[in-house]
Design a protein around this motif. Structure first.
Motif, PDB file in Angstrom:
ATOM      1  N   CYS A  10       9.820  63.133  50.733  1.00 30.15           N
ATOM      2  CA  CYS A  10       9.298  61.763  50.789  1.00 30.15           C
ATOM      3  C   CYS A  10       8.447  61.457  49.564  1.00 30.15           C
ATOM      4  O   CYS A  10       7.923  62.350  48.901  1.00 30.15           O
ATOM      5  CB  CYS A  10       8.436  61.573  52.049  1.00 30.15           C
ATOM      6  SG  CYS A  10       9.349  61.561  53.606  1.00 30.15           S
ATOM      7  N   LYS A  11       8.317  60.172  49.297  1.00 29.00           N
ATOM      8  CA  LYS A  11       7.347  59.684  48.322  1.00 29.00           C
ATOM      9  C   LYS A  11       6.220  59.031  49.113  1.00 29.00           C
ATOM     10  O   LYS A  11       6.465  58.384  50.120  1.00 29.00           O
ATOM     11  CB  LYS A  11       8.000  58.687  47.365  1.00 29.00           C
ATOM     12  CG  LYS A  11       9.114  59.319  46.532  1.00 29.00           C
ATOM     13  CD  LYS A  11       9.758  58.289  45.606  1.00 29.00           C
ATOM     14  CE  LYS A  11      10.866  58.944  44.791  1.00 29.00           C
ATOM     15  NZ  LYS A  11      11.530  57.957  43.884  1.00 29.00           N
ATOM     16  N   TRP A  12       4.989  59.184  48.619  1.00 30.75           N
ATOM     17  CA  TRP A  12       3.822  58.801  49.398  1.00 30.75           C
ATOM     18  C   TRP A  12       2.996  57.775  48.644  1.00 30.75           C
ATOM     19  O   TRP A  12       2.869  57.832  47.426  1.00 30.75           O
ATOM     20  CB  TRP A  12       2.950  60.028  49.677  1.00 30.75           C
ATOM     21  CG  TRP A  12       3.680  61.109  50.410  1.00 30.75           C
ATOM     22  CD1 TRP A  12       4.593  61.982  49.873  1.00 30.75           C
ATOM     23  CD2 TRP A  12       3.587  61.421  51.784  1.00 30.75           C
ATOM     24  NE1 TRP A  12       5.062  62.827  50.850  1.00 30.75           N
ATOM     25  CE2 TRP A  12       4.457  62.506  52.032  1.00 30.75           C
ATOM     26  CE3 TRP A  12       2.828  60.884  52.834  1.00 30.75           C
ATOM     27  CZ2 TRP A  12       4.596  63.060  53.295  1.00 30.75           C
ATOM     28  CZ3 TRP A  12       2.973  61.445  54.094  1.00 30.75           C
ATOM     29  CH2 TRP A  12       3.852  62.514  54.315  1.00 30.75           C
ATOM     30  N   ARG A  13       2.394  56.871  49.406  1.00 29.20           N
ATOM     31  CA  ARG A  13       1.499  55.916  48.772  1.00 29.20           C
ATOM     32  C   ARG A  13       0.473  55.405  49.774  1.00 29.20           C
ATOM     33  O   ARG A  13       0.779  55.251  50.959  1.00 29.20           O
ATOM     34  CB  ARG A  13       2.284  54.730  48.200  1.00 29.20           C
ATOM     35  CG  ARG A  13       1.361  53.804  47.408  1.00 29.20           C
ATOM     36  CD  ARG A  13       2.055  52.659  46.757  1.00 29.20           C
ATOM     37  NE  ARG A  13       1.056  51.735  46.242  1.00 29.20           N
ATOM     38  CZ  ARG A  13       1.321  50.517  45.798  1.00 29.20           C
ATOM     39  NH1 ARG A  13       2.560  50.069  45.797  1.00 29.20           N
ATOM     40  NH2 ARG A  13       0.361  49.730  45.360  1.00 29.20           N
ATOM     41  N   ARG A  14      -0.728  55.157  49.270  1.00 31.67           N
ATOM     42  CA  ARG A  14      -1.782  54.539  50.072  1.00 31.67           C
ATOM     43  C   ARG A  14      -1.871  53.053  49.741  1.00 31.67           C
ATOM     44  O   ARG A  14      -1.680  52.651  48.593  1.00 31.67           O
ATOM     45  CB  ARG A  14      -3.129  55.213  49.816  1.00 31.67           C
ATOM     46  CG  ARG A  14      -3.201  56.634  50.336  1.00 31.67           C
ATOM     47  CD  ARG A  14      -4.622  57.172  50.242  1.00 31.67           C
ATOM     48  NE  ARG A  14      -4.685  58.539  50.698  1.00 31.67           N
ATOM     49  CZ  ARG A  14      -4.796  58.902  51.983  1.00 31.67           C
ATOM     50  NH1 ARG A  14      -4.858  57.962  52.921  1.00 31.67           N
ATOM     51  NH2 ARG A  14      -4.843  60.171  52.320  1.00 31.67           N
ATOM     52  N   PHE A  15      -2.190  52.261  50.753  1.00 31.95           N
ATOM     53  CA  PHE A  15      -2.333  50.810  50.599  1.00 31.95           C
ATOM     54  C   PHE A  15      -3.668  50.379  51.187  1.00 31.95           C
ATOM     55  O   PHE A  15      -4.072  50.866  52.245  1.00 31.95           O
ATOM     56  CB  PHE A  15      -1.193  50.071  51.304  1.00 31.95           C
ATOM     57  CG  PHE A  15       0.173  50.372  50.752  1.00 31.95           C
ATOM     58  CD1 PHE A  15       0.734  49.575  49.769  1.00 31.95           C
ATOM     59  CD2 PHE A  15       0.897  51.463  51.218  1.00 31.95           C
ATOM     60  CE1 PHE A  15       1.983  49.849  49.248  1.00 31.95           C
ATOM     61  CE2 PHE A  15       2.156  51.752  50.713  1.00 31.95           C
ATOM     62  CZ  PHE A  15       2.694  50.939  49.719  1.00 31.95           C
ATOM     63  N   GLU A  16      -4.309  49.461  50.522  1.00 32.25           N
ATOM     64  CA  GLU A  16      -5.540  48.894  51.042  1.00 32.25           C
ATOM     65  C   GLU A  16      -5.230  47.784  52.038  1.00 32.25           C
ATOM     66  O   GLU A  16      -4.120  47.234  52.048  1.00 32.25           O
ATOM     67  CB  GLU A  16      -6.398  48.342  49.898  1.00 32.25           C
ATOM     68  CG  GLU A  16      -6.834  49.388  48.889  1.00 32.25           C
ATOM     69  CD  GLU A  16      -7.643  50.498  49.517  1.00 32.25           C
ATOM     70  OE1 GLU A  16      -8.454  50.197  50.432  1.00 32.25           O
ATOM     71  OE2 GLU A  16      -7.472  51.666  49.117  1.00 32.25           O
ATOM     72  N   GLN A  17      -6.200  47.441  52.879  1.00 35.61           N
ATOM     73  CA  GLN A  17      -6.014  46.355  53.838  1.00 35.61           C
ATOM     74  C   GLN A  17      -5.625  45.070  53.111  1.00 35.61           C
ATOM     75  O   GLN A  17      -6.237  44.700  52.110  1.00 35.61           O
ATOM     76  CB  GLN A  17      -7.298  46.127  54.634  1.00 35.61           C
ATOM     77  CG  GLN A  17      -7.166  45.046  55.703  1.00 35.61           C
ATOM     78  CD  GLN A  17      -8.443  44.904  56.510  1.00 35.61           C
ATOM     79  OE1 GLN A  17      -9.466  45.514  56.209  1.00 35.61           O
ATOM     80  NE2 GLN A  17      -8.396  44.084  57.547  1.00 35.61           N
TER      81      GLN A  17
END
Length: 240
Positions: free
Chosen positions: A35-42
């Protein structure tokens, strides 16, 4: 905004993803590496409607909202997906553009699985394929129900119907609360309005009317439905 997959410094496992419960820990660990991973802000956009990305998306942390927008910019909300859920299966299956926009409702981490790997997973693990089909069956049933509501119910009753959809009935073993249900967290008026194609003012008025009649009560962290059967009758009587 189109999806991008900047790598994360930490890479959590996929053990909390319900769809993958049929896999062994070693199989989930192997899948996580693909998988590729990413964080997102609200408030950050995760998926752009009509983009040509086709990954299946696992919600590792946080919560996302699936929405669309009318020509005049009005937001129409379809569903919320909590941590442990997934979205994006339509494009992963038919390789067509995305059908909706997905927004992070809180700080969120998403794992993106390429469509070819998703297809391999479904073909080699029938339980996962069946789980995806069941999820799509729920989507079709909900869509059919909402189309019927828009065709047959007035705005007030559409709000009533949405409250029933959101409600979680009390434990049936607790006889004192057998006719009650809760909605937690307390729904935002604008969110309900976007789901049932009405205004925030209408939602506020309907909730005030229900509270005055003793059918709902606002608690510290949840909206409590005090008479679930009566609210259900109010909707069914209009549906016929």
């Amino acid at each position: 905004m189109s999806e991008s997959h900047a790598p994360c410094s930490d890479r959590p496992n996929l053990d909390g993803i319900e769809l993958l419960s049929a896999l062994s820990p070693a199989e989930r660990a192997n899948l996580a590496r693909q998988c590729k991973w990413r964080r997102f802000e609200q408030g950050e956009q995760i998926v752009d409607r009509l983009s040509d990305t086709q990954d299946l998306c696992f919600v590792i942390e946080g919560r996302v909202r699936i929405v669309n927008h009318s020509l005049n910019g009005r937001e129409i909300s379809f569903d919320d997906v909590e941590a442990g859920g997934f979205f994006g299966e339509l494009s992963a299956i038919d390789h067509e553009p995305r059908s909706a926009t997905v927004i992070a409702e809180a700080a969120t981490q998403v794992a993106f699985l390429a469509p070819r790997r998703f297809e391999d997973l479904v073909l080699t693990t029938p339980k996962i394929g069946l789980a995806v089909m069941r999820r799509m069956a729920v989507m079709v049933r909900r869509s059919t129900e909402r189309i019927m509501d828009l065709s047959t119910l007035g705005a007030n009753n559409r709000v009533h119907a949405e409250l029933l959809r959101l409600a979680k009935p009390a434990d049936p073993r607790d006889r004192a609360k057998a006719n009650t249900a809760t909605i937690s967290p307390i729904p935002v008026h604008a969110d309900i309005a976007s789901r049932v194609s009405t205004t925030r003012e209408t939602v506020a008025r309907v909730l005030n009317d229900l509270a005055r009649d003793g059918l709902v009560e606002r608690g510290e962290s949840a909206l409590v439905i005090r008479d679930l059967r009566k609210l259900h009758r109010m909707v069914e009587d209009v549906r016929g």
